[in-house]
Design a protein around this motif. Structure first.
Motif, PDB file in Angstrom:
ATOM      1  N   ASP A 255      34.332  36.685  39.215  1.00  0.00           N
ATOM      2  CA  ASP A 255      35.014  37.291  37.968  1.00  0.00           C
ATOM      3  C   ASP A 255      33.803  38.509  37.546  1.00  0.00           C
TER       4      ASP A 255
ATOM      5  N   LYS B 102      33.601  31.925  33.597  1.00  0.00           N
ATOM      6  CA  LYS B 102      33.421  32.756  34.397  1.00  0.00           C
ATOM      7  C   LYS B 102      33.272  32.183  35.650  1.00  0.00           C
TER       8      LYS B 102
ATOM      9  N   HIS C 135      29.266  41.274  38.123  1.00  0.00           N
ATOM     10  CA  HIS C 135      30.204  40.249  38.933  1.00  0.00           C
ATOM     11  C   HIS C 135      29.362  39.081  39.182  1.00  0.00           C
TER      12      HIS C 135
END
Ligand code: URA
Length: 442
Positions: A387, A383, A346
């Motif tokens: 995300d 990203k 992440h």
């Protein structure tokens, strides 16, 4: 008076008198004081700071270094906005036409890229033919005709900022609270707007790194505005990652066009709607934030904001067909390569400043005053913080015209992401608001 004595006084932490500030700035604008002395003075101010009183005098002297516009014979109430500078900050391109499309005139003087942060004028100049250098008469005529103008501060308007801004960019003297406050507010006071929304960026990709610093800058600017009878709202907005996805001039125009057509990135669209809503509130187009947000959404959804943007492009000599088909007709880079995720995870952190500096390495910004820039190059950030990503997925795409520059930018960007195994909360868009108007909230 001697320039060297004024530089030395500030270097030693002294407080400059109004006469000294006036003498120095006026001398620099006339060309009597050379760049090297002005650069030394900026560096002394950066290290030693200025009192609010010195900053107010500097702002006033800069604002009056050229003409000060009065737009009241054209429109009873004109609004303006200004960002303190960030990475991927193309807000003006969306917000100015959006607000103007409600019938509230927007007259805006913008700047060029500064350090790692981009500039609206450079972005607009990626549209073939677009003229940002307007005379005073052209500036005024365009406000009267279409209620919207975004242009450079000309030789007639705030010449002191024009010169100091370029000098600071090339001498690492941008990150000074009094120099930023006076630069922004001089342009705002000279531009003639009655109500101004300041988008004060805070974080890794901004000149103000902490919320406290950003709040101090915002309070200083709101007070300068109040003193001059202007209504000001300063929004503290997050700049710990690029705004939207695109960083780099033509790439950002493309993203702004998508947003104006209703399919921009969610974070950038929400940011624009909030800034626009606060302009509509100060411009008395709405009586509550909810009403202002609804009006802003309607201007995007109906296409009115997009139509007004095209009218501005046409009036300033730009190729409307290029913004209608930006993917094909705006400058495009030859080399397009991804930076991929080394593993799954992440996104916990993006080095927004690294992204800005990498775009300068690619040629989207200037290393020294007057350098040409490459409008085609930049970075698309896929990203954002929070995300999830899979191993090998593109985190960003580099757009370059030179293999050496591409390699240098890649090296910087490979260190600009941190991935964690645990899920991460997305970042907030705003951190607070300061206004001359009582009772306003985010
Ligand atoms: N924007 C400006 O107009 N001036 C600065 O100094 C920084 C950002």
């Amino acid at each position: 008076m001697r320039a060297v004595d004024i530089i030395a006084k500030k270097r030693d932490g002294g407080r400059l008198s109004s006469e000294e500030i006036r003498w120095f700035v006026e001398g620099y604008v006339r060309g009597d004081i050379p760049d090297y002395q002005a650069a030394a003075w900026c560096m002394a101010v950066l290290f030693r700071g200025m009192t609010p009183e010195e900053t107010a005098v500097l702002t006033e002297v800069m604002a009056h270094s050229g003409e000060v516009l009065d737009l009241h014979h054209i429109a009873p109430r004109v609004v303006d906005k200004h960002s303190s500078g960030g990475v991927g900050d193309k807000t003006t391109l969306v917000v100015a036409p959006l607000v103007a499309s409600t019938g509230l005139p927007v007259a805006k003087m913008s700047g060029r890229g500064l350090g790692f942060s981009g500039g609206t004028l450079d972005k607009l100049e990626s549209i073939p033919g677009f003229r940002v250098e307007l005379s005073r008469d052209e500036f005024m005529a365009q406000v009267a005709e279409i209620g919207l103008v975004v242009a450079a501060q000309t030789a007639e308007l705030v010449p002191a900022d024009r010169r100091l801004y370029a000098l600071r960019d090339a001498t690492a003297t941008v990150e000074s609270l009094p120099l930023i406050a006076s630069s922004i507010m001089a342009k705002k006071l000279a531009g003639g707007a009655d109500a101004i929304v300041l988008d004060v960026k805070v974080g890794e990709g901004a000149f103000m790194r902490t919320v406290d610093e950003a709040r101090s800058l915002a309070e200083l600017m709101v007070e300068i505005g109040r003193h001059h009878g202007r209504e000001i709202t300063a929004l503290l907005s997050d700049m710990n990652q690029p705004l939207g996805h695109a960083v780099g001039n033509a790439l950002e125009v493309t993203e702004a066009v998508a947003t104006l057509r209703g399919h921009g990135p969610a974070d950038f669209t929400d940011h624009c709607l909030t800034v626009a809503a606060h302009m509509l509130l100060l411009g008395d187009r709405a009586s509550s934030l909810e009403e202002a947000l609804a009006l802003a959404r309607e201007q995007l959804a109906s296409g009115a904001a997009w139509e007004r943007f095209k009218a501005m492009v046409a009036h300033q000599g730009g190729a409307v067909e290029a913004v209608e088909d930006p993917g094909r007709m705006l400058p495009r880079a030859r080399l397009v390569e991804p930076v991929t995720a080394p593993r799954a995870g992440h996104v916990a952190w993006i080095g927004a400043r690294d992204v800005g500096l990498a775009s300068v390495l690619l040629g989207a910004g200037r290393e020294k005053k007057g350098d040409p820039i490459d409008h085609a190059v930049g970075i698309v950030v896929h990203k954002k913080v929070g995300d999830p990503v899979e191993a090998g997925e593109p985190l960003m795409t580099l757009h370059a015209n030179d293999a050496g520059r591409l390699a240098a930018a890649r090296e910087r960007l490979e260190r600009a992401y941190r991935l964690t195994e645990e899920p991460v909360e997305p970042l907030p868009l705003f951190h607070g608001l300061i206004s001359t108007r009582a009772g306003l909230a985010l």
